[in-house]
Design a protein around this motif. Structure first.
Motif, PDB file in Angstrom:
ATOM      1  N   ASP A 203       0.543  30.736 -15.401  1.00  0.00           N
ATOM      2  CA  ASP A 203      -0.227  29.853 -16.261  1.00  0.00           C
ATOM      3  C   ASP A 203       0.644  28.772 -16.898  1.00  0.00           C
ATOM      4  N   SER A 204       1.884  28.614 -16.393  1.00  0.00           N
ATOM      5  CA  SER A 204       2.779  27.626 -16.971  1.00  0.00           C
ATOM      6  C   SER A 204       2.276  26.219 -16.681  1.00  0.00           C
ATOM      7  N   GLU A 205       2.290  25.354 -17.687  1.00  0.00           N
ATOM      8  CA  GLU A 205       1.910  23.962 -17.494  1.00  0.00           C
ATOM      9  C   GLU A 205       3.080  23.142 -16.947  1.00  0.00           C
ATOM     10  N   ASP A 206       4.250  23.712 -16.932  1.00  0.00           N
ATOM     11  CA  ASP A 206       5.441  23.015 -16.434  1.00  0.00           C
ATOM     12  C   ASP A 206       5.486  23.130 -14.920  1.00  0.00           C
ATOM     13  N   GLU A 207       5.203  22.031 -14.229  1.00  0.00           N
ATOM     14  CA  GLU A 207       5.186  22.048 -12.775  1.00  0.00           C
ATOM     15  C   GLU A 207       6.530  21.645 -12.184  1.00  0.00           C
ATOM     16  N   PHE A 208       7.543  21.481 -13.036  1.00  0.00           N
ATOM     17  CA  PHE A 208       8.837  21.023 -12.515  1.00  0.00           C
ATOM     18  C   PHE A 208       9.497  22.010 -11.569  1.00  0.00           C
ATOM     19  N   PRO A 209       9.640  23.284 -11.948  1.00  0.00           N
ATOM     20  CA  PRO A 209      10.489  24.141 -11.112  1.00  0.00           C
ATOM     21  C   PRO A 209       9.836  24.616  -9.822  1.00  0.00           C
ATOM     22  N   THR A 210      10.572  24.522  -8.726  1.00  0.00           N
ATOM     23  CA  THR A 210      10.262  25.290  -7.536  1.00  0.00           C
ATOM     24  C   THR A 210      10.828  26.686  -7.735  1.00  0.00           C
ATOM     25  N   ALA A 211      11.921  26.763  -8.480  1.00  0.00           N
ATOM     26  CA  ALA A 211      12.534  28.063  -8.773  1.00  0.00           C
ATOM     27  C   ALA A 211      13.295  27.979 -10.081  1.00  0.00           C
ATOM     28  N   ARG A 212      13.274  29.074 -10.815  1.00  0.00           N
ATOM     29  CA  ARG A 212      14.123  29.248 -11.997  1.00  0.00           C
ATOM     30  C   ARG A 212      15.060  30.409 -11.703  1.00  0.00           C
ATOM     31  N   PHE A 213      16.283  30.310 -12.205  1.00  0.00           N
ATOM     32  CA  PHE A 213      17.244  31.357 -11.868  1.00  0.00           C
ATOM     33  C   PHE A 213      18.374  31.394 -12.882  1.00  0.00           C
ATOM     34  N   LEU A 214      19.049  32.525 -12.910  1.00  0.00           N
ATOM     35  CA  LEU A 214      20.254  32.696 -13.711  1.00  0.00           C
ATOM     36  C   LEU A 214      21.463  32.588 -12.799  1.00  0.00           C
ATOM     37  N   TYR A 215      22.486  31.910 -13.294  1.00  0.00           N
ATOM     38  CA  TYR A 215      23.729  31.803 -12.538  1.00  0.00           C
ATOM     39  C   TYR A 215      24.885  31.861 -13.521  1.00  0.00           C
ATOM     40  N   GLU A 216      25.665  32.933 -13.413  1.00  0.00           N
ATOM     41  CA  GLU A 216      26.801  33.163 -14.298  1.00  0.00           C
ATOM     42  C   GLU A 216      26.395  33.032 -15.771  1.00  0.00           C
ATOM     43  N   GLY A 217      25.259  33.672 -16.095  1.00  0.00           N
ATOM     44  CA  GLY A 217      24.813  33.771 -17.478  1.00  0.00           C
ATOM     45  C   GLY A 217      24.055  32.581 -18.010  1.00  0.00           C
ATOM     46  N   GLU A 218      23.825  31.559 -17.199  1.00  0.00           N
ATOM     47  CA  GLU A 218      23.130  30.355 -17.659  1.00  0.00           C
ATOM     48  C   GLU A 218      21.873  30.146 -16.830  1.00  0.00           C
ATOM     49  N   GLU A 219      20.796  29.689 -17.483  1.00  0.00           N
ATOM     50  CA  GLU A 219      19.535  29.492 -16.781  1.00  0.00           C
ATOM     51  C   GLU A 219      19.442  28.074 -16.226  1.00  0.00           C
ATOM     52  N   PHE A 220      18.952  27.981 -14.982  1.00  0.00           N
ATOM     53  CA  PHE A 220      18.772  26.707 -14.307  1.00  0.00           C
ATOM     54  C   PHE A 220      17.367  26.649 -13.709  1.00  0.00           C
ATOM     55  N   ALA A 221      16.971  25.448 -13.315  1.00  0.00           N
ATOM     56  CA  ALA A 221      15.710  25.262 -12.592  1.00  0.00           C
ATOM     57  C   ALA A 221      15.898  24.155 -11.572  1.00  0.00           C
ATOM     58  N   ILE A 222      15.199  24.267 -10.452  1.00  0.00           N
ATOM     59  CA  ILE A 222      15.221  23.201  -9.453  1.00  0.00           C
ATOM     60  C   ILE A 222      13.799  22.841  -9.063  1.00  0.00           C
ATOM     61  N   ASN A 223      13.624  21.598  -8.661  1.00  0.00           N
ATOM     62  CA  ASN A 223      12.351  21.127  -8.123  1.00  0.00           C
ATOM     63  C   ASN A 223      12.633  20.577  -6.734  1.00  0.00           C
ATOM     64  N   CYS A 224      11.881  21.029  -5.730  1.00  0.00           N
ATOM     65  CA  CYS A 224      12.135  20.629  -4.345  1.00  0.00           C
ATOM     66  C   CYS A 224      10.871  20.031  -3.741  1.00  0.00           C
ATOM     67  N   TYR A 225      11.043  19.034  -2.891  1.00  0.00           N
ATOM     68  CA  TYR A 225       9.916  18.429  -2.197  1.00  0.00           C
ATOM     69  C   TYR A 225      10.436  17.605  -1.017  1.00  0.00           C
ATOM     70  N   PHE A 226       9.583  17.389  -0.040  1.00  0.00           N
ATOM     71  CA  PHE A 226       9.937  16.528   1.083  1.00  0.00           C
ATOM     72  C   PHE A 226      10.022  15.079   0.587  1.00  0.00           C
ATOM     73  N   TYR A 227      10.985  14.338   1.134  1.00  0.00           N
ATOM     74  CA  TYR A 227      11.186  12.978   0.638  1.00  0.00           C
ATOM     75  C   TYR A 227      11.694  12.096   1.780  1.00  0.00           C
ATOM     76  N   PRO A 228      11.199  10.846   1.874  1.00  0.00           N
ATOM     77  CA  PRO A 228      11.657   9.946   2.947  1.00  0.00           C
ATOM     78  C   PRO A 228      13.151   9.650   2.834  1.00  0.00           C
ATOM     79  N   ILE A 229      13.806   9.549   3.977  1.00  0.00           N
ATOM     80  CA  ILE A 229      15.237   9.230   4.016  1.00  0.00           C
ATOM     81  C   ILE A 229      15.406   7.721   4.101  1.00  0.00           C
ATOM     82  N   SER A 230      16.088   7.153   3.137  1.00  0.00           N
ATOM     83  CA  SER A 230      16.354   5.716   3.127  1.00  0.00           C
ATOM     84  C   SER A 230      17.749   5.506   2.564  1.00  0.00           C
TER      85      SER A 230
END
Length: 573
Positions: A203-230
């Motif tokens: 039910d999160s309104e935040d559509e940014f993350p494709t994934a949230r994760f912990l790495y060496e004790g710190e929380e990160f998030a990434i957003n991924c999508y297909f994108y044209p190469i230019s």
């Protein structure tokens, strides 16, 4: 009655010829055959080019392809002259005002465009016609007003997305299948050591993350999508070698996977993590386009960097662009890639093509210090970037660009006109403090005043962390160097970290370049010192001694095909 009929003048052409020409002009315009349209209409005699045909000619000059920026400006400038020739006929035509505002905006005369676009918007609003065009006019008017305000009072602008977060594009070797999705990404990320995926609330309104994760004790998030190469090769720094086949594939590929990631507290660790994510998502990537720093990495290098225990060299985090004004010989240097760490981009103003190299070294050293120390540098804070010699330090400081250019002519390289569309967000110009008193009073001096004080043996500061990482990378890939040194020792240069005279107490080392004379064992060699040490009294340039590879902090192998470092080791396989 339409605008064409309202303003049509009696032409020297016959009515039939005129109508035929108008129809043909419409066909040329629809087919984007602007050169044909221009060549025909420009041959008309005085009195034959009426208001309607003049506007056809204006549109053609504004829309035709140009081979250079100079040609494009000349085309639009001529379009403005044509519009001025029918000012009287156009005084009641909102499209005349629109085209004049459009043309002025195209040649970057935004302040002059504002009144024309305002007039066009008012006339169309009152008439209720051209709703789609009216929306375009309003957008152009807003941009022109903003630009006019910026030129009147330059100030820092909001960061673009690729500046605020790290953005990288993974480029595949083959085109993706049409039915491919990105649902596989979280599963592939599990292969990264030390990474733990976190659930994303449904039910999160935040559509940014494709994934949230912990790495060496710190929380990160990434957003991924297909994108044209230019990729513009004139703007992008190509960091690594690509084969002819790989270069062709780079031009052919149309779609990649874009990954946005806000950085954490540790800049270099975050950069390394982002590279690991790119490699995990597309393990056989042809290349990675680091959009935030405008640079291209090879897929082979990406894998080498990913398996390393330490981040890549800090110079891989950012790119320095040097813009040259051929008329004045001035050079303006500025970085790309630092903003994603939450720190300022760096600039050097006021140097020339004849003397820019030492100032580039200072800029590079300052950036490396900020990245490796995770500095949040406030304006006017001193940074020890190096030394002119053992007695004269180079203490630099950062001045926000709006302050730095206050007294610069607008048209000068790096002045406000250079910042209309970019280099106007979070960026600072490097100055220096010549003394402790100047630092205390925050009396800054332009870097160009150091010109003439540089010698042949300046010292540039490397943090302990950076040196340790360099040492680890060199040892991880030392076998490449040893193999070459056994076969052709004269082709190998090595940098050694040797204890200074005071180093027995504090562990301080001086880092010096040597050439290998001969390998004396699998891990030892005889080396000739190439630099005159500052802090080791018993060692001099030219001295030959026996050393161990465990003392190596960097190395270079010179071959007919190029110079290879630990960062290029994958090319030596």
């Amino acid at each position: 009655m339409g605008i064409k009929d309202l303003f049509k003048k009696k032409a020297a052409l016959s009515s039939e010829d005129y109508d035929a020409l108008v129809k043909q002009a419409e066909v040329w315009e629809e087919n984007e055959e602007y050169d044909q349209l221009i060549s025909q209409l420009e041959t008309l005699k005085k009195g034959e080019l009426d208001y309607h045909l003049t506007n056809c000619l204006v549109r053609a000059y504004n829309n035709k392809n140009a081979e250079s920026e100079e040609e494009a400006t000349a085309n639009v400038t001529h379009a403005i002259q044509l519009l001025e020739s029918v000012t009287e006929e156009g005084k009641n035509d909102p499209l005349w005002y629109y085209r004049m505002g459009y043309s002025l905006q195209e040649i970057e005369k935004e302040a002059e465009a504002v009144p024309y676009l305002e007039k066009a918007a008012n006339m169309l609003t009152q008439s209720g016609e051209y709703a789609e065009l009216l929306e375009d006019i309003k957008q152009r008017l807003s941009l022109c007003r903003d630009m006019a305000d910026f030129l009147e009072q330059p100030m820092e602008q909001e960061l673009a997305l690729y500046e605020a977060v790290s953005v990288m594009l993974a480029i595949p070797r083959e085109e993706f299948p049409d039915d491919m999705t990105l649902a596989f990404i979280p599963e592939r990320m599990k292969n990264i050591d030390g990474l733990k995926l976190l659930p994303i609330a449904e039910d999160s309104e935040d559509e940014f993350p494709t994934a949230r994760f912990l790495y060496e004790g710190e929380e990160f998030a990434i957003n991924c999508y297909f994108y044209p190469i230019s990729i513009n090769p004139n703007m992008v720094r190509i960091r690594h070698q690509f084969t002819e086949e790989e270069s062709e594939k780079l031009q052919q590929q149309s779609l990649g996977i874009n990954v946005e990631m806000p950085f954490g507290k540790d800049y270099m660790k975050s950069f390394h993590l982002h590279l690991k994510i790119m490699d995990a998502i597309l393990p056989d990537a042809l290349a990675v386009y680091d959009i935030s720093a405008m640079q291209l990495f090879s897929g082979a290098w990406l894998r080498l960097a990913t398996i390393s225990s330490v981040p890549p060299p800090s110079e891989m985090m950012f790119v320095v662009h040097a813009v040259h004004d051929e008329n004045t010989n001035a050079v303006w240097m500025h970085t790309h890639g630092l903003n994603r760490c939450g720190v300022s981009e760096l600039e050097v103003l006021g140097v020339t093509a004849d003397n820019y190299q030492p100032f580039h070294n200072i800029l590079n050293s300052t950036a490396r210090i900020i990245l490796n120390e995770n500095y949040r540098v406030e304006p006017y804070t001193a940074i020890y970037a190096g030394a002119l010699n053992e007695e004269v330090p180079i203490n630099v400081t950062l001045v926000p660009w709006p302050t730095a250019i206050e007294n610069m002519p607008a048209e000068e390289l790096g002045g406000v006109l250079s910042r209309k569309y970019d280099h106007h967000s979070y960026s600072s110009v490097i100055y220096y403090y010549p003394s402790a008193t100047a630092e205390e009073k925050q009396e800054v001096y332009p870097l160009r005043e150091l010109d003439g004080q540089f010698g042949d043996n300046e010292i540039y500061f490397f943090s302990t962390r950076e040196t340790e990482n360099m040492h680890k990378r060199a040892l991880e890939r030392i076998d490449y160097m040893v193999k070459c040194a056994k076969e052709n020792p004269e082709n190998v240069l090595i940098k050694l970290g040797l204890l200074t005279d005071d180093g027995k107490e504090d562990g301080q080392k001086e880092h010096l370049w040597f050439e290998i004379v001969t390998m004396t064992g699998s891990r030892t060699f005889m080396g000739r010192c190439l630099n005159e040490p500052y802090f080791i009294a018993h060692l001099h340039a030219g001295d030959i001694n026996t050393y161990s590879v465990e003392q190596v902090t960097d190395w270079q192998v010179r071959t007919d095909s190029g110079v290879y470092t630990p960062d290029d080791a994958y090319l030596m396989e």
